[in-house]
Design a protein around this motif. Structure first.
Motif, short mmCIF file in Angstrom:
data_model
loop_
_atom_site.label_atom_id
_atom_site.label_comp_id
_atom_site.label_asym_id
_atom_site.label_seq_id
_atom_site.Cartn_x
_atom_site.Cartn_y
_atom_site.Cartn_z
N ASP A 334 4.04 -2.14 10.48
CA ASP A 334 3.83 -3.35 9.68
C ASP A 334 3.91 -3.09 8.17
O ASP A 334 3.40 -3.88 7.36
N VAL A 335 4.55 -1.99 7.79
CA VAL A 335 4.77 -1.70 6.37
C VAL A 335 6.13 -2.26 5.97
O VAL A 335 7.13 -2.07 6.68
N TYR A 336 6.17 -2.95 4.84
CA TYR A 336 7.42 -3.49 4.30
C TYR A 336 7.59 -2.99 2.87
O TYR A 336 6.62 -2.94 2.10
N SER A 376 14.55 -1.71 4.65
CA SER A 376 14.72 -2.61 3.50
C SER A 376 16.18 -2.81 3.14
O SER A 376 16.56 -3.87 2.63
N ILE A 377 17.00 -1.80 3.40
CA ILE A 377 18.44 -1.93 3.12
C ILE A 377 19.03 -3.01 4.01
O ILE A 377 19.82 -3.86 3.56
N ALA A 378 18.65 -3.01 5.28
CA ALA A 378 19.16 -4.01 6.22
C ALA A 378 18.60 -5.40 5.94
O ALA A 378 19.31 -6.41 6.04
N TYR A 379 17.31 -5.48 5.58
CA TYR A 379 16.72 -6.78 5.27
C TYR A 379 17.40 -7.43 4.06
O TYR A 379 17.69 -8.64 4.06
N CYS A 473 12.52 -12.92 14.47
CA CYS A 473 12.02 -14.00 13.62
C CYS A 473 10.72 -13.61 12.92
O CYS A 473 10.52 -13.92 11.74
N LEU A 474 9.83 -12.91 13.63
CA LEU A 474 8.57 -12.48 13.03
C LEU A 474 8.82 -11.49 11.90
O LEU A 474 8.21 -11.59 10.83
N ARG A 475 9.71 -10.55 12.13
CA ARG A 475 10.03 -9.56 11.09
C ARG A 475 10.65 -10.22 9.86
O ARG A 475 10.36 -9.85 8.73
N MET A 476 11.52 -11.19 10.08
CA MET A 476 12.15 -11.90 8.97
C MET A 476 11.11 -12.64 8.13
O MET A 476 11.18 -12.63 6.88
N ARG A 481 7.68 -12.69 3.04
CA ARG A 481 6.39 -12.60 2.35
C ARG A 481 6.35 -11.39 1.43
O ARG A 481 5.82 -11.46 0.32
N ALA A 482 6.91 -10.28 1.89
CA ALA A 482 6.94 -9.08 1.06
C ALA A 482 7.78 -9.29 -0.19
O ALA A 482 7.40 -8.87 -1.29
N VAL A 483 8.92 -9.96 -0.04
CA VAL A 483 9.77 -10.24 -1.19
C VAL A 483 9.02 -11.09 -2.21
O VAL A 483 9.08 -10.83 -3.43
#
Length: 493
Positions: A334-336, A376-379, A473-476, A481-483
């Motif tokens: 759960d680390v972003y 993070s690169i993929a997100y 969907c949850l990860r997105m 939120r992290a952004v």
């Protein structure tokens, strides 16, 4: 057998790759050069380090090759990075200001306050941002004593890295650039294909210091530095060169390059699509005088986040270890990680964003942070692709990938999962250099047309999405939120 020499001048290293007519890599050489960080958010290069490293690898790549067997040279380069040098001596008057540099953010905000955003968008396809070259030129003219007056007298030359290399290779005979690089300066009208007088006037940049603009496939000049006279016949900014090297010659074909940053481009054909979702419109490289456009989304920190883990945190001995470490844990716990070290690019364009690491707990391990950094690169690429599909009004059926980080199977699989799209990785992943070679070869007749080139493209591996939709969907949502936690961090309080 004829050869094509591609000079690939990147943000952290210079490379030279020699291709044969069947597009095989005969020989390659690479050399890193120093990054200069004078202040927070500032990034510079020594122009002579750029040239010396490029010349050294060029010599290494052709050692033992008869120069008469080299049909042509193609150049591709880090874009937007800005140089100003003396026309008479070729001596730079200041370091190159790199595309990552954010020092001109206040000037971009001033342009917005002056109501120029609409004109910049309509004319150049871009938005006012410190990423692009125009405000970097203005900064140099403002901060080097006498530079403005000298530029007005025609004593100074402005160029992006391609222009600088072309000048050096031709012994100062040619001050030129190609359309793709010109389209990244925030001074070039991508519809009329000429420098824009209004923007030059608003920024007080003398036209006399600007290079002549040519098509990407063009006879620019002759290099006499390798024991013969080799024509320079192809030139394109690195991302447009990669699009061309991936054989994305038709509208709707897209690629993502995983380098220092990540750059996702889709060919839009002869239509300049104006983005409504945070992308920019740019010129695509073509094998002739015809004009094609592309939509582009730029991620400022892609592979550079892995270098940061290696060089600053010392979590890695080698960047290639990142995928292996990430695979040692089942997830990021759960680390972003939002690596907005120099702000956020597309689709956010937040010059004041800064890096954020969220979700830390007492049982967070280095492997979790490494995995979050790789993810993070993929997100970030996901954010760009989603904006691109909204602008295009249709989903992309697949994505071709290249660049150094595309070797990482963990990253490529996660990219397919989070996009829910097929990922196609080619056999030849040096597509930036290959695109420059294609352009040069088409100009001198090594290949007759792009259809002939396309026959050589081969897929090495296809990555299929495997993640459950609920998890995706949850990860997105958590990534979004992290952004938000990173945005506006450096804005005045």
């Amino acid at each position: 057998m004829r050869y094509l020499l591609a000079l690939d001048q990147g943000t952290t290293s210079s490379r030279a790759i020699l291709f044969d007519e069947q597009q095989n890599i005969v020989r390659s050489a690479q050399r890193e050069f120093p990054q200069i960080y004078l202040n927070s958010g500032w990034v510079e290069h020594d122009p002579m380090e750029i040239w010396n490293s490029q010349f050294a690898v060029m010599q290494e790549a052709v050692q033992g090759i008869d120069p008469t067997m080299i049909a042509a040279i193609g150049i591709t380069n880090q874009r937007e990075t800005t140089l100003v040098w003396e026309r008479a001596t070729g001596r730079p008057i200041y370091n190159a200001i790199v595309w990552q540099c954010r020092r001109t953010a206040p000037l971009c905000e001033e342009l917005e306050r002056r109501g120029l955003t609409g004109h910049i968008r309509r004319t150049t396809g871009l938005i006012p941002d410190a990423y692009f070259s125009a405000t970097k030129v203005r900064w140099i003219l403002d901060h080097v004593e006498g530079a403005q007056e000298r530029a007005e007298r025609g004593e100074l030359c402005f160029g992006t890295v391609d222009s600088w290399l072309l000048w050096q290779l031709t012994g100062g005979a040619v001050h030129g650039t190609d359309r793709t690089n010109a389209s990244r300066t925030m001074m070039y009208d991508i519809h009329r294909l000429e420098w824009d007088d209004k923007l030059l006037e608003e920024l007080n940049i003398p036209r006399a210091m600007l290079p002549q603009v040519y098509p990407s496939a063009h006879r620019y000049g002759v290099c006499r530095l390798l024991g013969g006279e080799i024509p320079i016949t192809g030139m394109a900014g690195d991302q447009q060169a990669a699009l061309f090297g991936q054989c994305c010659f038709s509208a709707g074909e897209a690629k993502n390059t995983y380098g220092t940053g990540c750059f996702l481009l889709v060919n839009t054909g002869e239509t300049a699509v104006e983005s409504r979702h945070g992308l920019v419109t740019t010129l695509a490289a073509t094998g002739g005088s015809k004009v094609q456009y592309a939509l582009e989304g730029s991620v400022f920190v892609g592979g550079a986040v892995i270098q940061w883990l290696r060089d600053e945190l010392h979590f890695l001995k080698d960047a290639s270890e990142a995928g292996a470490y990430a695979s040692q844990v089942s997830d990021s716990n759960d680390v972003y990680f939002v690596p907005a070290f120099t702000g956020l690019g597309a689709p956010y364009w937040d010059m004041h964003a800064r890096g954020a690491l969220v979700g830390l707990t007492r049982n967070t391990k280095p492997e979790h942070i490494i995995r979050a950094a790789v993810e993070s690169i993929a997100y970030q690429s996901m954010d760009v692709l989603q904006a691109m599909e909204r602008d295009m009004g249709a989903p992309l059926t697949g994505l071709r990938v290249d660049g150094g980080a595309s070797r990482d199977a963990f990253l490529m699989q996660f990219q397919a999962d989070i996009l829910n799209r097929k990922i196609f990785r080619p056999v030849i992943r040096e597509t930036t250099a290959l695109g420059a070679a294609y352009l040069a070869g088409l100009t001198v007749g090594v290949w007759d047309n792009t259809d002939q080139i396309k026959e050589f493209w081969r897929c090495d591996r296809t990555f299929l999405p495997q993640m459950e939709e609920t998890e995706r969907c949850l990860r997105m949502k958590k990534w979004a939120r992290a952004v938000e936690s990173s945005r506006g961090w450096q804005a005045p309080l």
